[in-house]
Design an enzyme around this catalytic site. Sequence first.
Site, PDB file in Angstrom:
ATOM      1  N   ASP A   8      -4.700-141.435  -0.189  1.00 14.16           N
ATOM      2  CA  ASP A   8      -5.029-140.419   0.815  1.00 14.16           C
ATOM      3  C   ASP A   8      -5.414-141.201   2.067  1.00 14.16           C
ATOM      4  O   ASP A   8      -6.494-141.790   2.144  1.00 14.16           O
ATOM      5  CB  ASP A   8      -6.211-139.577   0.297  1.00 14.16           C
ATOM      6  CG  ASP A   8      -6.792-138.675   1.370  1.00 14.16           C
ATOM      7  OD1 ASP A   8      -6.181-138.548   2.442  1.00 14.16           O
ATOM      8  OD2 ASP A   8      -7.874-138.088   1.121  1.00 14.16           O
ATOM      9  N   LYS A  70      -5.250-141.503  12.820  1.00  6.98           N
ATOM     10  CA  LYS A  70      -4.295-140.555  12.223  1.00  6.98           C
ATOM     11  C   LYS A  70      -3.898-139.467  13.222  1.00  6.98           C
ATOM     12  O   LYS A  70      -2.766-138.975  13.194  1.00  6.98           O
ATOM     13  CB  LYS A  70      -4.949-139.936  10.984  1.00  6.98           C
ATOM     14  CG  LYS A  70      -4.057-139.028  10.182  1.00  6.98           C
ATOM     15  CD  LYS A  70      -4.762-138.664   8.898  1.00  6.98           C
ATOM     16  CE  LYS A  70      -4.041-137.625   8.096  1.00  6.98           C
ATOM     17  NZ  LYS A  70      -4.753-137.320   6.843  1.00  6.98           N
ATOM     18  N   GLU A 147      -1.045-132.913   1.724  1.00 12.05           N
ATOM     19  CA  GLU A 147      -2.404-132.992   1.163  1.00 12.05           C
ATOM     20  C   GLU A 147      -2.770-131.779   0.294  1.00 12.05           C
ATOM     21  O   GLU A 147      -3.304-131.961  -0.805  1.00 12.05           O
ATOM     22  CB  GLU A 147      -3.419-133.184   2.302  1.00 12.05           C
ATOM     23  CG  GLU A 147      -3.324-134.596   2.889  1.00 12.05           C
ATOM     24  CD  GLU A 147      -3.891-134.722   4.288  1.00 12.05           C
ATOM     25  OE1 GLU A 147      -4.511-133.753   4.776  1.00 12.05           O
ATOM     26  OE2 GLU A 147      -3.713-135.786   4.911  1.00 12.05           O
ATOM     27  N   ASP A 169      -9.240-127.222   3.920  1.00  8.43           N
ATOM     28  CA  ASP A 169      -9.529-128.654   4.066  1.00  8.43           C
ATOM     29  C   ASP A 169     -10.271-128.875   5.372  1.00  8.43           C
ATOM     30  O   ASP A 169      -9.680-128.813   6.450  1.00  8.43           O
ATOM     31  CB  ASP A 169      -8.190-129.425   4.042  1.00  8.43           C
ATOM     32  CG  ASP A 169      -8.389-130.934   4.139  1.00  8.43           C
ATOM     33  OD1 ASP A 169      -9.519-131.377   4.432  1.00  8.43           O
ATOM     34  OD2 ASP A 169      -7.409-131.671   3.910  1.00  8.43           O
TER      35      ASP A 169
HETATM   36  P1  AMP Z   1     -12.932-136.408   5.324  1.00 13.65           P
HETATM   37  O1  AMP Z   1     -12.217-136.605   6.634  1.00 13.65           O
HETATM   38  O2  AMP Z   1     -12.342-135.427   4.432  1.00 13.65           O
HETATM   39  O3  AMP Z   1     -13.285-137.683   4.656  1.00 13.65           O
HETATM   40  O4  AMP Z   1     -14.334-135.734   5.726  1.00 13.65           O
HETATM   41  C1  AMP Z   1     -15.335-136.444   6.313  1.00 13.65           C
HETATM   42  C2  AMP Z   1     -16.313-135.431   6.901  1.00 13.65           C
HETATM   43  O5  AMP Z   1     -17.063-134.837   5.854  1.00 13.65           O
HETATM   44  C3  AMP Z   1     -17.299-136.086   7.853  1.00 13.65           C
HETATM   45  O6  AMP Z   1     -17.537-135.236   8.974  1.00 13.65           O
HETATM   46  C4  AMP Z   1     -18.529-136.174   6.987  1.00 13.65           C
HETATM   47  O7  AMP Z   1     -19.709-136.203   7.768  1.00 13.65           O
HETATM   48  C5  AMP Z   1     -18.427-134.889   6.183  1.00 13.65           C
HETATM   49  N1  AMP Z   1     -19.247-134.915   4.973  1.00 13.65           N
HETATM   50  C6  AMP Z   1     -19.200-135.783   3.943  1.00 13.65           C
HETATM   51  N2  AMP Z   1     -20.142-135.501   3.026  1.00 13.65           N
HETATM   52  C7  AMP Z   1     -20.810-134.411   3.493  1.00 13.65           C
HETATM   53  C8  AMP Z   1     -21.906-133.622   3.014  1.00 13.65           C
HETATM   54  N3  AMP Z   1     -22.518-133.928   1.863  1.00 13.65           N
HETATM   55  N4  AMP Z   1     -22.308-132.568   3.751  1.00 13.65           N
HETATM   56  C9  AMP Z   1     -21.715-132.267   4.924  1.00 13.65           C
HETATM   57  N5  AMP Z   1     -20.683-132.968   5.435  1.00 13.65           N
HETATM   58  C10 AMP Z   1     -20.243-134.027   4.738  1.00 13.65           C
END
Ligand code: AMP
Length: 569
Positions: A8, A70, A147, A169
């Site tokens: 991913d 990205k 995805e 997502d």
């Molecule tokens: P991704 O791009 O899917 O990896 O998502 C990352 C995003 O998810 C970032 O904005 C992180 O701050 C948020 N994130 C990760 N863990 C948490 C959590 N426990 N609560 C709220 N936001 C989160």
Amino acid sequence: MGKAIGIDLGTTYSVAAIVENNRVRIIQNAEGDRLTPSVYAESADGRIMVGAIAKNQASANPDRTVSSVKRLMGSDARIQMNGRGLSPQEISAHILRKIKADVKRQLGEDVTRAVITVPAYFSDAQRRVTQEAGNMAGFEIMRIISEPTAAALAYGMNRSDIQHILVWDLGGGTFDVSILEVGDGLFHVRAVNGDTRLGGDDWDARLVSHLKQQVLQIHDLDIESDACTFQQVKEACERTKRELSVQNESRIFLPLASGPHHDAIEIEMTISRRVFEELTQDLLNMLILPTRQALEDVSLTPADMDRVILVGGATRMPAVRQLVETLFQQPPDTHLNPDEVVAMGAAIQAGVLNGSVQDVILIDVTPLSLGIETQGGLFTRLIPRNTTIPVTAERIFTNAQDNQTVMDFNVLQGEREMAGDNITLGSFQLTDIPELPRGKGHVEVMFEIDANGILQVSAQELHTGESAGIKIDAAHLLSGDQIDRAVAEAAGHAETDIQRRREIEASIQTNHLIQAAEALLFGTDRRLSKASRREIHTAVSAAKTALAGGQFEAMTEATRALKSVLNKL
Ligand code: AMP
């Protein structure tokens, strides 16, 4: 045929996974983490950094650090770096190269075949450059898949009757809604919608601007005036957002090196989940329209959705989950880690193409958190609940007392903050620890769960190599009803538990500081003036009174006063 992995390649984080013995395994990186920040950086002399090391130096080197590349995939953008321009796919290739090296390190062999995921709305050109990035990194790309399809695969949805699945997502910088029609092993993405400028980062930004206003009022300081300070504030706000997903209140405390006159200032703010949700209500509402639009595009209603799957770290926010329940009248599927579910699906697809996956894939997760009891009777998690197994996690602990030669390890399972409220799985003792002052000993504790669910816990003293451990059979772990009960009980006690934890942590910190101050007072350093000694003495007495009172606020205040006296010296 050789092994094949799923990747991913995310906007904020990237994850790699593989299917081994019909089970999905997330492959840890060289830093021991399951997620690799999708960040690339170069030092002034051209040294390349990728992942956490690049992310950690971002505030000190903002001009030569790139994140969220990205977003630029498929564009003509050139990222200026040490006097030359790099294409987005070249930067992505660096991230993939690190993943490839980490996989080799973990699996002990070079893996060259991979499936990479991209957003469902990626154009052919964007898919092509993603493939190009993979090739540049030395991968043979078996397939580029969407995805949401990968997420549905991880949830095992290819085996059921025709179903409509909605995938939400919400990552760091983008929001994607996809409606899939799934059945008989076929995936058809029927509608995609979303907002390419909406993500968890926007929730952080709201906290940042809230903090900015407060700091301007109290300290007359614009946190944006200094790039380093601003970066520190952004990181603190992101941490707070995460904390507010599991607790009702979070405290931001930032000692900064420079104020308007380059003096030291401390930023402090406690923020409740309620205030956070008020500050971000409009962002939450922005998730609704693209969802309605996607449903309308295929003439379906929320009631037609058989399942709702959540992907992306930001879907951990309770308000997001609540909104799904309100819109769809059903709780979303969340038992797989939203950060890892896409990589898991990619790994399954890689396994299918590779011929190594024939039948049902088992994705086992730890139903409850696992950890040990630490100072003050606290439960310290090493493996959080819903982590896919097999998994290893390690953490270094130190001696809580001077000359401690024996350490007891109580291995626990549960979701409560206090060790005593969780279930003890077993205990063991590490002996013959060399006599050292408090905090100087180093004991590495390792939790290892194999594919059969057998938990092995070991502790090793790093100076002597002395070790001890325990093996816990899968049968001892809780199951079914007991797990649900444990989770519900933890949710019911969350507020009081967190408060208790904060008080204990504060008292440990106060205690440590008192000991350090007393060591200074009763030590032999003749440079301490009488006035300084008196000052320390007064602050220590105040801290002891606060400690005896056990009140969180008083302890924090006294600790801060004592710290500032010691810092001054
Ligand atoms: P991704 O791009 O899917 O990896 O998502 C990352 C995003 O998810 C970032 O904005 C992180 O701050 C948020 N994130 C990760 N863990 C948490 C959590 N426990 N609560 C709220 N936001 C989160």
